[in-house]
Design a protein around this motif. Structure first.
Motif, PDB file in Angstrom:
ATOM      1  N   CYS A 225      52.827  49.281  39.881  1.00  0.00           N
ATOM      2  CA  CYS A 225      52.872  47.939  40.460  1.00  0.00           C
ATOM      3  C   CYS A 225      54.254  47.347  40.210  1.00  0.00           C
ATOM      4  O   CYS A 225      54.688  47.225  39.065  1.00  0.00           O
ATOM      5  CB  CYS A 225      51.809  47.043  39.840  1.00  0.00           C
ATOM      6  SG  CYS A 225      51.841  45.369  40.523  1.00  0.00           S
TER       7      CYS A 225
ATOM      8  N   ASN B   3      52.861  48.602  45.504  1.00  0.00           N
ATOM      9  CA  ASN B   3      52.661  49.885  44.846  1.00  0.00           C
ATOM     10  C   ASN B   3      53.755  50.860  45.259  1.00  0.00           C
ATOM     11  O   ASN B   3      53.923  51.172  46.423  1.00  0.00           O
ATOM     12  CB  ASN B   3      51.287  50.449  45.219  1.00  0.00           C
ATOM     13  CG  ASN B   3      50.916  51.648  44.379  1.00  0.00           C
ATOM     14  OD1 ASN B   3      51.715  52.541  44.156  1.00  0.00           O
ATOM     15  ND2 ASN B   3      49.679  51.670  43.929  1.00  0.00           N
TER      16      ASN B   3
ATOM     17  N   ASP C 173      47.821  51.763  48.926  1.00  0.00           N
ATOM     18  CA  ASP C 173      48.410  51.206  50.150  1.00  0.00           C
ATOM     19  C   ASP C 173      48.933  49.783  49.969  1.00  0.00           C
ATOM     20  O   ASP C 173      49.350  49.144  50.923  1.00  0.00           O
ATOM     21  CB  ASP C 173      47.393  51.239  51.288  1.00  0.00           C
ATOM     22  CG  ASP C 173      46.185  50.349  51.031  1.00  0.00           C
ATOM     23  OD1 ASP C 173      45.861  50.089  49.845  1.00  0.00           O
ATOM     24  OD2 ASP C 173      45.548  49.919  52.010  1.00  0.00           O
ATOM     25  N   CYS C 174      48.947  49.290  48.728  1.00  0.00           N
ATOM     26  CA  CYS C 174      49.403  47.921  48.452  1.00  0.00           C
ATOM     27  C   CYS C 174      50.914  47.797  48.662  1.00  0.00           C
ATOM     28  O   CYS C 174      51.671  48.719  48.366  1.00  0.00           O
ATOM     29  CB  CYS C 174      49.061  47.538  47.021  1.00  0.00           C
ATOM     30  SG  CYS C 174      49.539  45.850  46.574  1.00  0.00           S
TER      31      CYS C 174
ATOM     32  N   CYS D 118      49.245  51.647  38.529  1.00  0.00           N
ATOM     33  CA  CYS D 118      48.147  51.181  39.373  1.00  0.00           C
ATOM     34  C   CYS D 118      47.766  52.281  40.339  1.00  0.00           C
ATOM     35  O   CYS D 118      48.537  52.627  41.236  1.00  0.00           O
ATOM     36  CB  CYS D 118      48.532  49.927  40.139  1.00  0.00           C
ATOM     37  SG  CYS D 118      47.162  49.317  41.168  1.00  0.00           S
TER      38      CYS D 118
ATOM     39  N   HIS E  96      45.014  50.735  44.339  1.00  0.00           N
ATOM     40  CA  HIS E  96      45.372  50.431  45.727  1.00  0.00           C
ATOM     41  C   HIS E  96      46.702  51.104  46.080  1.00  0.00           C
ATOM     42  O   HIS E  96      47.764  50.496  46.009  1.00  0.00           O
ATOM     43  CB  HIS E  96      45.501  48.918  45.928  1.00  0.00           C
ATOM     44  CG  HIS E  96      44.251  48.163  45.655  1.00  0.00           C
ATOM     45  ND1 HIS E  96      43.148  48.252  46.470  1.00  0.00           N
ATOM     46  CD2 HIS E  96      43.905  47.306  44.669  1.00  0.00           C
ATOM     47  CE1 HIS E  96      42.186  47.474  45.998  1.00  0.00           C
ATOM     48  NE2 HIS E  96      42.619  46.896  44.907  1.00  0.00           N
TER      49      HIS E  96
ATOM     50  N   TYR F  97      46.342  41.998  45.665  1.00  0.00           N
ATOM     51  CA  TYR F  97      46.371  43.151  46.560  1.00  0.00           C
ATOM     52  C   TYR F  97      46.479  42.723  48.018  1.00  0.00           C
ATOM     53  O   TYR F  97      45.751  41.868  48.495  1.00  0.00           O
ATOM     54  CB  TYR F  97      45.114  43.997  46.375  1.00  0.00           C
ATOM     55  CG  TYR F  97      44.896  44.998  47.482  1.00  0.00           C
ATOM     56  CD1 TYR F  97      45.759  46.068  47.647  1.00  0.00           C
ATOM     57  CD2 TYR F  97      43.841  44.857  48.361  1.00  0.00           C
ATOM     58  CE1 TYR F  97      45.568  46.987  48.670  1.00  0.00           C
ATOM     59  CE2 TYR F  97      43.641  45.760  49.380  1.00  0.00           C
ATOM     60  CZ  TYR F  97      44.507  46.822  49.530  1.00  0.00           C
ATOM     61  OH  TYR F  97      44.320  47.719  50.546  1.00  0.00           O
ATOM     62  N   LYS F  98      47.436  43.340  48.711  1.00  0.00           N
ATOM     63  CA  LYS F  98      47.569  43.145  50.150  1.00  0.00           C
ATOM     64  C   LYS F  98      48.137  44.445  50.727  1.00  0.00           C
ATOM     65  O   LYS F  98      49.167  44.923  50.268  1.00  0.00           O
ATOM     66  CB  LYS F  98      48.511  41.987  50.450  1.00  0.00           C
ATOM     67  CG  LYS F  98      48.542  41.627  51.930  1.00  0.00           C
ATOM     68  CD  LYS F  98      49.405  40.417  52.193  1.00  0.00           C
ATOM     69  CE  LYS F  98      48.673  39.161  51.807  1.00  0.00           C
ATOM     70  NZ  LYS F  98      49.355  37.955  52.277  1.00  0.00           N
ATOM     71  N   PRO F  99      47.469  45.006  51.749  1.00  0.00           N
ATOM     72  CA  PRO F  99      47.967  46.254  52.339  1.00  0.00           C
ATOM     73  C   PRO F  99      49.373  46.083  52.903  1.00  0.00           C
ATOM     74  O   PRO F  99      49.704  45.059  53.491  1.00  0.00           O
ATOM     75  CB  PRO F  99      46.966  46.552  53.455  1.00  0.00           C
ATOM     76  CG  PRO F  99      45.735  45.786  53.087  1.00  0.00           C
ATOM     77  CD  PRO F  99      46.210  44.572  52.350  1.00  0.00           C
TER      78      PRO F  99
ATOM     79  N   CYS G   6      42.168  43.414  41.846  1.00  0.00           N
ATOM     80  CA  CYS G   6      43.441  42.701  41.812  1.00  0.00           C
ATOM     81  C   CYS G   6      43.462  41.587  42.864  1.00  0.00           C
ATOM     82  O   CYS G   6      43.295  41.853  44.057  1.00  0.00           O
ATOM     83  CB  CYS G   6      44.591  43.671  42.081  1.00  0.00           C
ATOM     84  SG  CYS G   6      46.204  42.858  42.113  1.00  0.00           S
TER      85      CYS G   6
END
Length: 62
Positions: free
Chosen positions: A22, A17, A13-14, A8, A11, A38-40, A35
């Motif tokens: 992922c 990740n 900053d996920c 992946c 993102h 996805y959440k920072p 996605c």
């Protein structure tokens, strides 16, 4: 059969990740859509601090 975590690069900053991979999903093909998971990472860390009274995991006094 070996389960391989999907690459992946969308993102970086996920929270899930790690080095462009992922760590949560086995498949991250959402048919061209972004996605939904996805959440920072900084958002996740902030939520954890609020859930445990402001203490940071691993740095709690007993």
């Amino acid at each position: 059969m070996t389960d391989v975590m999907p690459e992946c690069r969308t993102h970086g900053d996920c929270f899930a990740n790690r080095g462009g991979v992922c760590t949560c999903l086995k498949d991250n093909d959402f048919g061209g859509r972004d996605c939904p998971f996805y959440k920072p990472a900084d958002t996740v860390r902030e939520g954890r601090r609020r859930q445990n009274g402001g203490m940071v995991d691993g740095n709690q006094q007993i």
